[in-house]
Design an enzyme around this catalytic site. Structure first.
Site, PDB file in Angstrom:
ATOM      1  N   LYS A 295     -17.964  23.510 -18.880  1.00 31.17           N
ATOM      2  CA  LYS A 295     -16.852  22.967 -19.202  1.00 31.17           C
ATOM      3  C   LYS A 295     -16.814  22.880 -20.774  1.00 31.17           C
ATOM      4  O   LYS A 295     -15.813  22.989 -21.350  1.00 31.17           O
ATOM      5  CB  LYS A 295     -16.455  21.693 -18.620  1.00 31.17           C
ATOM      6  CG  LYS A 295     -15.997  21.844 -17.403  1.00 31.17           C
ATOM      7  CD  LYS A 295     -14.629  22.054 -17.001  1.00 31.17           C
ATOM      8  CE  LYS A 295     -14.589  23.648 -16.850  1.00 31.17           C
ATOM      9  NZ  LYS A 295     -14.627  24.270 -15.731  1.00 31.17           N
TER      10      LYS A 295
ATOM     11  N   LYS B  24      -7.982  33.597 -17.555  1.00 32.71           N
ATOM     12  CA  LYS B  24      -7.742  32.646 -16.194  1.00 32.71           C
ATOM     13  C   LYS B  24      -8.179  33.482 -15.042  1.00 32.71           C
ATOM     14  O   LYS B  24      -9.252  33.112 -14.211  1.00 32.71           O
ATOM     15  CB  LYS B  24      -6.655  32.148 -15.919  1.00 32.71           C
ATOM     16  CG  LYS B  24      -6.480  31.268 -14.839  1.00 32.71           C
ATOM     17  CD  LYS B  24      -6.991  29.764 -14.798  1.00 32.71           C
ATOM     18  CE  LYS B  24      -7.171  29.089 -13.661  1.00 32.71           C
ATOM     19  NZ  LYS B  24      -7.946  28.085 -13.840  1.00 32.71           N
TER      20      LYS B  24
ATOM     21  N   GLU C  93     -17.123  26.079 -22.876  1.00 35.64           N
ATOM     22  CA  GLU C  93     -15.679  27.037 -23.053  1.00 35.64           C
ATOM     23  C   GLU C  93     -14.400  26.628 -23.639  1.00 35.64           C
ATOM     24  O   GLU C  93     -13.690  27.197 -24.153  1.00 35.64           O
ATOM     25  CB  GLU C  93     -15.336  27.612 -21.496  1.00 35.64           C
ATOM     26  CG  GLU C  93     -14.958  26.381 -20.609  1.00 35.64           C
ATOM     27  CD  GLU C  93     -14.627  27.077 -19.157  1.00 35.64           C
ATOM     28  OE1 GLU C  93     -14.480  28.250 -19.010  1.00 35.64           O
ATOM     29  OE2 GLU C  93     -14.791  26.114 -18.204  1.00 35.64           O
TER      30      GLU C  93
ATOM     31  N   TRP D 175      -4.311  41.824 -21.959  1.00 38.17           N
ATOM     32  CA  TRP D 175      -5.597  41.239 -22.563  1.00 38.17           C
ATOM     33  C   TRP D 175      -6.239  42.510 -22.815  1.00 38.17           C
ATOM     34  O   TRP D 175      -6.642  43.088 -21.835  1.00 38.17           O
ATOM     35  CB  TRP D 175      -6.301  40.367 -21.246  1.00 38.17           C
ATOM     36  CG  TRP D 175      -7.521  39.696 -21.812  1.00 38.17           C
ATOM     37  CD1 TRP D 175      -7.458  38.270 -22.249  1.00 38.17           C
ATOM     38  CD2 TRP D 175      -9.038  40.101 -21.591  1.00 38.17           C
ATOM     39  NE1 TRP D 175      -8.902  37.931 -22.471  1.00 38.17           N
ATOM     40  CE2 TRP D 175      -9.609  38.786 -21.989  1.00 38.17           C
ATOM     41  CE3 TRP D 175      -9.436  41.204 -21.005  1.00 38.17           C
ATOM     42  CZ2 TRP D 175     -10.943  39.132 -21.920  1.00 38.17           C
ATOM     43  CZ3 TRP D 175     -10.887  41.131 -20.873  1.00 38.17           C
ATOM     44  CH2 TRP D 175     -11.572  39.857 -21.478  1.00 38.17           C
TER      45      TRP D 175
ATOM     46  N   GLU E 123     -21.891  22.928 -14.464  1.00 38.75           N
ATOM     47  CA  GLU E 123     -20.451  22.856 -14.705  1.00 38.75           C
ATOM     48  C   GLU E 123     -20.067  21.955 -15.885  1.00 38.75           C
ATOM     49  O   GLU E 123     -19.276  22.339 -16.486  1.00 38.75           O
ATOM     50  CB  GLU E 123     -19.704  22.293 -13.298  1.00 38.75           C
ATOM     51  CG  GLU E 123     -18.306  22.113 -13.266  1.00 38.75           C
ATOM     52  CD  GLU E 123     -17.719  23.407 -13.488  1.00 38.75           C
ATOM     53  OE1 GLU E 123     -18.314  24.514 -13.669  1.00 38.75           O
ATOM     54  OE2 GLU E 123     -16.349  23.301 -13.748  1.00 38.75           O
TER      55      GLU E 123
ATOM     56  N   ARG F 189      -2.962  33.098 -18.024  1.00 34.54           N
ATOM     57  CA  ARG F 189      -3.859  33.729 -17.693  1.00 34.54           C
ATOM     58  C   ARG F 189      -4.575  34.422 -18.771  1.00 34.54           C
ATOM     59  O   ARG F 189      -5.794  34.938 -18.613  1.00 34.54           O
ATOM     60  CB  ARG F 189      -3.180  35.091 -17.004  1.00 34.54           C
ATOM     61  CG  ARG F 189      -2.583  34.689 -15.626  1.00 34.54           C
ATOM     62  CD  ARG F 189      -1.550  35.838 -15.262  1.00 34.54           C
ATOM     63  NE  ARG F 189      -2.418  36.947 -14.747  1.00 34.54           N
ATOM     64  CZ  ARG F 189      -2.664  37.176 -13.546  1.00 34.54           C
ATOM     65  NH1 ARG F 189      -2.407  36.418 -12.310  1.00 34.54           N
ATOM     66  NH2 ARG F 189      -3.442  38.421 -13.304  1.00 34.54           N
TER      67      ARG F 189
ATOM     68  N   ASN G 147      -1.691  46.219 -15.265  1.00 34.64           N
ATOM     69  CA  ASN G 147      -2.702  45.155 -15.219  1.00 34.64           C
ATOM     70  C   ASN G 147      -3.796  46.171 -14.510  1.00 34.64           C
ATOM     71  O   ASN G 147      -3.715  46.753 -13.542  1.00 34.64           O
ATOM     72  CB  ASN G 147      -2.620  44.105 -14.133  1.00 34.64           C
ATOM     73  CG  ASN G 147      -1.649  43.153 -14.597  1.00 34.64           C
ATOM     74  OD1 ASN G 147      -1.322  43.129 -15.741  1.00 34.64           O
ATOM     75  ND2 ASN G 147      -1.648  42.121 -13.859  1.00 34.64           N
ATOM     76  N   GLY G 148      -5.128  46.084 -15.148  1.00 35.18           N
ATOM     77  CA  GLY G 148      -6.489  46.736 -14.403  1.00 35.18           C
ATOM     78  C   GLY G 148      -6.898  47.656 -15.403  1.00 35.18           C
ATOM     79  O   GLY G 148      -6.823  47.786 -16.483  1.00 35.18           O
TER      80      GLY G 148
ATOM     81  N   CYS H 257      -4.358  40.236 -18.008  1.00 34.27           N
ATOM     82  CA  CYS H 257      -3.045  40.922 -18.292  1.00 34.27           C
ATOM     83  C   CYS H 257      -1.918  40.134 -17.171  1.00 34.27           C
ATOM     84  O   CYS H 257      -2.464  39.992 -15.918  1.00 34.27           O
ATOM     85  CB  CYS H 257      -2.967  42.327 -17.997  1.00 34.27           C
ATOM     86  SG  CYS H 257      -4.027  43.204 -18.984  1.00 34.27           S
TER      87      CYS H 257
ATOM     88  N   HIS I  82     -41.465  22.894 -19.907  1.00 33.71           N
ATOM     89  CA  HIS I  82     -41.911  24.546 -19.747  1.00 33.71           C
ATOM     90  C   HIS I  82     -41.296  25.092 -20.961  1.00 33.71           C
ATOM     91  O   HIS I  82     -41.178  26.366 -20.669  1.00 33.71           O
ATOM     92  CB  HIS I  82     -41.666  25.019 -18.433  1.00 33.71           C
ATOM     93  CG  HIS I  82     -42.517  24.149 -17.480  1.00 33.71           C
ATOM     94  ND1 HIS I  82     -43.724  24.120 -17.309  1.00 33.71           N
ATOM     95  CD2 HIS I  82     -41.679  23.194 -16.252  1.00 33.71           C
ATOM     96  CE1 HIS I  82     -44.311  23.373 -16.352  1.00 33.71           C
ATOM     97  NE2 HIS I  82     -42.983  22.739 -15.682  1.00 33.71           N
TER      98      HIS I  82
HETATM   99  C1  F6R Z   1     -14.479  28.170 -15.871  1.00 38.64           C
HETATM  100  C2  F6R Z   1     -13.855  29.121 -15.003  1.00 38.64           C
HETATM  101  C3  F6R Z   1     -14.374  30.420 -14.747  1.00 38.64           C
HETATM  102  C4  F6R Z   1     -14.132  30.566 -13.180  1.00 38.64           C
HETATM  103  C5  F6R Z   1     -14.614  32.123 -13.114  1.00 38.64           C
HETATM  104  C6  F6R Z   1     -14.311  32.517 -11.616  1.00 38.64           C
HETATM  105  O1  F6R Z   1     -13.739  27.139 -15.990  1.00 38.64           O
HETATM  106  O2  F6R Z   1     -12.565  28.658 -14.687  1.00 38.64           O
HETATM  107  O3  F6R Z   1     -15.787  30.397 -14.906  1.00 38.64           O
HETATM  108  O4  F6R Z   1     -14.465  29.758 -12.456  1.00 38.64           O
HETATM  109  O5  F6R Z   1     -14.047  32.941 -13.908  1.00 38.64           O
HETATM  110  O6  F6R Z   1     -12.920  32.695 -11.297  1.00 38.64           O
HETATM  111  P1  F6R Z   1     -12.296  32.444  -9.945  1.00 38.64           P
HETATM  112  O7  F6R Z   1     -12.662  31.252  -9.199  1.00 38.64           O
HETATM  113  O8  F6R Z   1     -10.885  32.581  -9.862  1.00 38.64           O
HETATM  114  O9  F6R Z   1     -12.919  33.618  -9.165  1.00 38.64           O
END
Ligand code: F6R
Length: 606
Positions: free
Chosen positions: A483, A601, A486, A75, A479, A27, A101-102, A2, A502
């Site tokens: 990527k 985000k 997602e 959200w 990673e 976000r 938010n929250g 949010c 294994h």
């Molecule tokens: C993946 C991604 C998430 C963040 C995770 C932590 O592309 O962006 O996996 O890395 O939600 O977020 P932060 O770094 O903001 O704590």
């Protein structure tokens, strides 16, 4: 997750609020709304879907009159994403509108209490209790109602409240909220992206504080209602940094920015050939007293930590554990004053990471945060902070956030190894030189891989993709796989190459795509054997290899080349083509790259 915005000025508020919400879209959200006070009434517009739907509904805000207001992108947590559950929420008497938010954790009890008193609920949200509490506590003094309401709330919140007479309040408890000081108008928002078009002068609210905003003043109060003197900070991000700058997607722009972000993060910390951190002063005694490092984070930040673990262990010979924050927080972590806790977060607001950090701090850990957002909760909680200077990261999938985190971890490992007396001058100088060379190498990692678009076009039809590698390559695999999954929604998973036999190799069949990272040269031959193994079972191999090591080309079906750097720095160059691969695969599949489904985000709730 949010986002909230608030505005108090003399011009029409709705258009300002809608523009602010647009800047918070990244976000992640599923509905949007605004409430504007015109002195007599509060006018509300809210819709399921995007801010553009809200703009259409209100003719870019022109239909909603008034000069004070709040806005929200939601959200969904409590109640489905629909028009009714969208914020703002109103008190029954129409005096207050609230955005939030929250999560209000005690909302069920409060709802019961308010229902018994005759308050009627229109939505399924936890937020609506706030609007009714405000009405219940209002005795002619809105500030008192705000304080009494806050005293009843448990959980995390940043709240924006408008009264129909035009008073505007913002409250914070464990959820980000920033106040912006303008000229003849003032603002608040859950992140600076919504403020920078208007002002760079900001005030960071602390937990328990609230503020009243008028066009000419911002007054911050503590939990007991006493005015607090707050420092005004200057935001360094500019508005262009949070815009696409000609790129089709923020993600592509942010991938391309990585050489510059690396430079911005690393160069100011190398002075006369030596690494210096602005906020990491440890005496020799304290340093030698550290016998264990725990790195905690979520998602990609955790995967940056995985790279850090290999590098710190190799250079500093200190045992490092990388712990998922969502697990660590509930595990009664075993910690003492000899544990250094490294907390990694781009946003600095990830709820699980904050909770894990609090838990470990309470148990005596010294904390070092690696964070991108200045003034964020994690930055404030930490004993020491090293900022990644990546600038605003708007695409939900992190790219420059991750690579700058790895850059800081690499520097930290070199710095610690040197101070612990574990690195000779020649090696130290060589690594410093390599750090200076990295922006050029990262640019080369981009330039070398102009063919990735074609590769992605050919390989985008796979339904599952395996990533394998060893040591640092394995850390990068994690990673790379994240990527891809997602943003393209392809099932992708990372496996330590030596673990394949294994279990996972049972899944490999004719045509399976195995992305094999083979840049970690000490184990190169081993990885080559893994390629043989999967090929023998019909797999198609896309190999990622150093550009001057062509041996792999004979074995792989396709390849991606990466410039040679100092081995410990290699993951930063190696991940770039994987980011580009994920990007172009997602594009081929027509996915919403910057805002993947179900993702947010900044994950500010558990
Ligand atoms: C993946 C991604 C998430 C963040 C995770 C932590 O592309 O962006 O996996 O890395 O939600 O977020 P932060 O770094 O903001 O704590």
């Amino acid at each position: 997750m949010c986002g909230i915005v608030g505005f108090s000025g003399t011009r029409e508020a709705a258009a300002v609020l809608i523009d602010g919400l647009r800047r918070l879209e990244y976000r992640g959200y599923d509905s949007a709304g605004i409430a504007v006070a015109d002195g007599e009434n509060i006018n509300v517009a809210k819709v399921k879907g995007y801010v553009k739907n809200l703009a259409e509904l209100t003719h870019d805000g022109a239909d909603i009159k008034g000069t004070v207001g709040v806005g929200h992108t939601r959200w969904a947590t409590h109640g489905a994403p629909n028009d009714i559950n969208a914020h703002p929420h109103m008190s029954s008497d129409g005096r207050f509108a609230v955005v939030h938010n929250g999560i209000i954790e005690n909302y069920a009890l409060l709802r019961q209490e308010l229902t018994k008193k005759g308050y009627k609920f229109a939505s399924d949200t936890d937020t609506e209790v706030v609007a009714h509490l405000l009405e219940m506590y209002y005795d002619g003094d809105a500030k008192r109602a705000v304080m009494k309401t806050a005293s009843r709330l448990e959980g995390s919140y940043s709240l924006g409240v408008i009264c129909r007479d035009g008073r505007l309040f913002a409250m914070r408890e464990q959820s980000p909220l920033i106040l912006g000081l303008g000229v003849g108008e003032n603002y608040f928002a859950s992140d600076v992206a919504a403020l920078v078009p208007h002002t760079k002068n900001v005030i960071y609210l602390e937990d328990g504080e609230f503020a009243e905003l008028t066009p000419d003043s911002i007054t911050v109060y503590d939990v007991r209602g006493r005015a607090v003197d707050k420092p005004v900070s200057r935001v360094t991000w500019d508005v262009e940094a949070a815009e696409k700058g000609g790129y089709e997607h923020f993600m592509l722009k942010e991938i391309m920015e990585q050489p510059a972000c690396f430079k911005a993060t690393v160069e100011p910390r190398i002075k006369d050939g030596r690494i210096e951190f602005e906020s990491f002063e440890l005496s020799d005694e304290e340093l030698h007293g550290i016998n264990r490092i725990i790195i905690t984070a979520c998602g990609s930040a955790g995967y940056a930590g995985q790279v850090g673990r290999y590098v710190i262990e190799e250079l500093c010979r200190i045992p490092v554990a990388v712990e998922l924050a969502s697990e660590l927080r509930y595990r009664g972590p075993i910690i003492d004053g000899h544990t250094l806790l490294i907390v990694i977060s781009q946003s600095g607001e990830t709820a699980d990471t904050i909770a894990a950090m609090r838990e470990c701090k309470q148990r005596g850990a010294r904390t070092l945060a690696i964070v991108n957002v200045v003034g964020s909760t994690i930055a404030k909680l930490a004993d020491h902070v090293i900022y990644t200077w990546a600038g605003p990261e708007i695409a939900v999938a992190t790219t420059k956030g991750y690579t700058t985190q790895v850059a800081v971890l690499d520097m930290l490992a070199i710095y610690l190894a040197d101070r612990l007396g574990l690195m000779d001058k020649e090696r130290y100088d060589k690594l410093i030189e390599a750090l200076h060379d990295m922006p050029g190498k990262l640019q080369r990692a981009i330039d070398l891989n102009r063919n990735i678009k074609k590769l992605a076009k050919r390989l985008c039809g796979h339904n599952d993709i395996y990533f394998i590698g060893r040591n640092l390559d394995y850390a990068v695999c994690m990673e790379g796989a994240l990527k891809l999954k997602e943003i393209s929604y392809i099932f992708a998973e990372a496996y330590a190459a030596g673990e394949l036999k294994h279990g996972t190799i049972a899944l490999i069949e004719q045509g399976s795509l195995v992305v094999t990272l083979a840049c970690y040269e000490p184990l190169f031959e081993k990885t080559m054997s893994n390629i043989e193994e999967v090929k023998a079972r019909g797999a198609q191999v896309l190999a990622v290899s150093l550009e001057d090591n062509r041996q792999i080309l004979k074995k792989a079906d396709d390849f991606i080349l990466v410039p040679r750097t100092e081995p410990i720095l290699n993951p930063i160059a190696e991940v770039i083509p994987l980011q580009l691969f994920a990007y172009y695969v997602a594009k081929e599949r027509g996915c919403d790259i910057d805002k993947p489904k179900n993702l947010a985000k900044s994950v500010t709730v558990e």
